[in-house]
Design a protein around this motif. Structure first.
Motif, short mmCIF file in Angstrom:
data_model
loop_
_atom_site.label_atom_id
_atom_site.label_comp_id
_atom_site.label_asym_id
_atom_site.label_seq_id
_atom_site.Cartn_x
_atom_site.Cartn_y
_atom_site.Cartn_z
N GLU A 146 0.81 -1.10 -0.01
CA GLU A 146 -0.03 0.04 -0.11
C GLU A 146 0.92 1.08 -0.18
O GLU A 146 0.27 2.12 0.01
N ASN A 147 2.29 1.06 -0.01
CA ASN A 147 3.01 2.27 -0.07
C ASN A 147 3.00 3.04 1.30
O ASN A 147 3.20 4.31 1.29
N LYS A 148 2.59 2.31 2.50
CA LYS A 148 2.56 3.13 3.75
C LYS A 148 3.80 2.40 4.35
O LYS A 148 3.67 1.73 5.44
N LEU A 149 4.80 3.17 3.90
CA LEU A 149 6.13 2.35 4.48
C LEU A 149 6.36 2.80 6.05
O LEU A 149 7.21 1.99 6.75
N ASP A 150 6.08 3.86 6.58
CA ASP A 150 5.96 4.24 8.07
C ASP A 150 5.41 3.11 8.88
O ASP A 150 6.22 2.67 9.84
N SER A 151 4.16 2.71 8.22
CA SER A 151 3.51 1.75 9.10
C SER A 151 4.39 0.32 8.97
O SER A 151 4.41 -0.62 10.09
N ALA A 152 4.88 0.06 7.82
CA ALA A 152 5.55 -1.08 7.70
C ALA A 152 6.63 -1.28 8.18
O ALA A 152 6.94 -2.22 9.09
N ILE A 153 7.46 -0.22 8.60
CA ILE A 153 8.86 -0.20 9.45
C ILE A 153 8.39 -0.55 10.91
O ILE A 153 9.06 -1.34 11.37
N ILE A 154 7.19 0.01 11.40
CA ILE A 154 6.63 -0.33 12.65
C ILE A 154 6.58 -1.90 12.85
O ILE A 154 6.95 -2.39 13.88
N TYR A 155 5.98 -2.50 12.04
CA TYR A 155 5.54 -3.76 12.06
C TYR A 155 6.57 -4.79 11.82
O TYR A 155 6.75 -5.69 12.35
N TYR A 156 7.67 -4.21 10.80
CA TYR A 156 8.67 -5.33 10.74
C TYR A 156 9.36 -5.28 12.13
O TYR A 156 9.99 -6.01 12.58
N SER A 157 9.48 -4.05 12.59
CA SER A 157 10.36 -3.92 13.92
C SER A 157 9.70 -4.49 14.99
O SER A 157 10.42 -5.19 15.89
N ILE A 158 8.50 -4.72 15.05
CA ILE A 158 7.87 -5.65 16.20
C ILE A 158 7.85 -6.94 15.93
O ILE A 158 8.25 -7.94 16.85
N ALA A 159 7.57 -7.35 14.46
CA ALA A 159 8.06 -8.51 14.29
C ALA A 159 9.44 -8.94 14.56
O ALA A 159 9.46 -10.40 15.11
N LEU A 160 10.43 -8.34 14.44
CA LEU A 160 11.76 -8.74 14.91
C LEU A 160 11.91 -8.89 16.44
O LEU A 160 12.72 -9.71 16.75
N ALA A 161 11.12 -8.23 17.15
CA ALA A 161 11.15 -8.21 18.75
C ALA A 161 10.83 -9.74 18.80
O ALA A 161 11.11 -10.06 20.05
N HIS A 162 9.85 -10.23 18.14
CA HIS A 162 9.33 -11.53 18.58
C HIS A 162 9.84 -12.78 17.82
O HIS A 162 9.36 -13.95 18.39
N THR A 163 10.78 -12.71 16.81
CA THR A 163 10.97 -13.78 15.98
C THR A 163 12.40 -14.43 16.54
O THR A 163 13.05 -13.91 17.41
N SER A 164 12.55 -15.57 15.96
CA SER A 164 13.67 -16.30 16.38
C SER A 164 14.93 -16.07 15.06
O SER A 164 14.54 -15.45 14.23
N ASP A 165 16.14 -16.42 15.53
CA ASP A 165 17.27 -16.06 14.75
C ASP A 165 17.28 -16.66 13.46
O ASP A 165 17.44 -15.89 12.53
N SER A 166 16.36 -17.84 13.02
CA SER A 166 16.15 -18.28 12.01
C SER A 166 15.44 -17.35 11.05
O SER A 166 15.43 -17.47 9.59
N HIS A 167 14.46 -16.52 11.53
CA HIS A 167 13.91 -15.45 10.83
C HIS A 167 14.30 -14.17 10.65
O HIS A 167 14.04 -13.56 9.84
N LYS A 168 15.35 -13.78 11.35
CA LYS A 168 15.74 -12.22 11.50
C LYS A 168 16.50 -12.10 10.25
O LYS A 168 16.38 -10.84 9.77
N LEU A 169 17.18 -12.97 9.58
CA LEU A 169 18.00 -12.59 8.25
C LEU A 169 16.99 -12.01 7.42
O LEU A 169 17.05 -10.83 6.96
N TYR A 170 15.89 -12.80 7.20
CA TYR A 170 14.81 -12.04 6.18
C TYR A 170 14.15 -11.09 6.46
O TYR A 170 13.99 -9.88 5.58
N MET A 171 13.81 -10.79 7.71
CA MET A 171 13.08 -9.80 8.44
C MET A 171 13.83 -8.36 8.31
O MET A 171 13.32 -7.57 7.84
N SER A 172 15.20 -8.73 8.78
CA SER A 172 15.88 -7.51 8.91
C SER A 172 16.21 -7.00 7.34
O SER A 172 16.54 -5.60 6.93
N ASN A 173 16.42 -8.02 6.36
CA ASN A 173 16.67 -7.56 4.97
C ASN A 173 15.46 -6.95 4.42
O ASN A 173 15.57 -5.76 3.79
#
Length: 248
Positions: free
Chosen positions: A191-218
């Motif tokens: 939707e090109n709402k990148l500020d909201s996307a950044i917020i949710y990526y950041s929250i996701a990273l706080a809850h994820t395991s190392d195996s998913h951090k590579l893809y989410m950080s990227n």
């Protein structure tokens, strides 16, 4: 060859020693194995050679559990014949949780037909509104959100993905929670709402395991770069790169 756990071998031995209620015990045992050992569940279900000769109730449960075991073992569904038996039976009962499961797995069987899958997911959602099944309700809402995303219907996709987040919080399922938060972020990117996307990526990273951090950080790095926050983007990219040392 399937390597059977000791607990399953002991269970089969007990069943063999007591012929009474053998099939009911096998079905109960198979269902108990589904969450952690779906391969063992499938083995038990395959040991029932003629499910069509069971009572209607027994056959419906076998069909439901077999479809579920195939799904959890990532075996491609090639026919809807089994799950349709379960759906027809449970639709005529007041077994609401079984009915919800039957509708949900019917949606899984029809996954390559988005309208049909969506129809059965919505039926499952309607039945499950008053049930206390956060794990299944979370998966259901997440799958509905994914279907809507594929059709580029982003508002209903967000609605159901956010419902899924609430259910996964209740179920304390951090793996599904982090993936769903990431999927919400991806919708905001679409939707090109990148500020909201950044917020949710950041929250996701706080809850994820190392195996998913590579893809989410990227993906977070890419979102930062799109809004011109290059230093934060570079920082996220380096975090992603650091995970390549421990991942294939």
């Amino acid at each position: 060859m399937l390597k059977l756990p000791l607990s399953l071998l002991l269970f089969l031995l007990l069943i063999a020693c007591n012929g009474e209620n053998e099939v009911a015990s096998l079905l109960t045992g198979a269902e108990s194995y589904l969450p952690a050992r779906p391969d063992s569940a499938l083995y038990l279900l395959d040991s029932i050679k003629h499910p069509e000769e069971l009572s209607r109730k027994g056959e419906a449960l076998w069909c439901l559990l077999y479809t579920q075991a195939q799904d959890k073992n990532r075996i491609k569904h090639v026919s809807d014949s089994l799950i349709r038996i379960a759906v027809r039976y449970y639709e005529k009962t007041d077994l609401e949780e079984r009915k919800m499961q039957a509708y949900y797995y019917c949606g899984r069987v029809y996954l390559n037909d988005a309208p049909q899958a969506q129809e059965y997911y919505l039926k499952a959602y309607d039945v499950g509104k008053n049930l206390n099944t956060p794990s299944l309700q979370g998966q259901l809402c997440a799958n509905l959100g994914s279907l809507y995303t594929l059709q580029k219907l982003y508002q209903p996709a967000l609605t159901y993905q956010k419902k899924a987040v609430d259910y996964f919080f209740l179920d304390t399922d951090t793996v599904s929670l982090s993936v769903t938060l990431r999927n919400i972020a991806r919708i905001y990117v679409c939707e090109n709402k990148l500020d909201s996307a950044i917020i949710y990526y950041s929250i996701a990273l706080a809850h994820t395991s190392d195996s998913h951090k590579l893809y989410m950080s990227n993906e977070l790095a890419d979102a930062y770069s799109r809004v011109g926050e290059y230093e934060r983007g570079l920082s996220s990219a380096w975090k992603a790169y650091s995970k390549t040392e421990t991942m294939d």
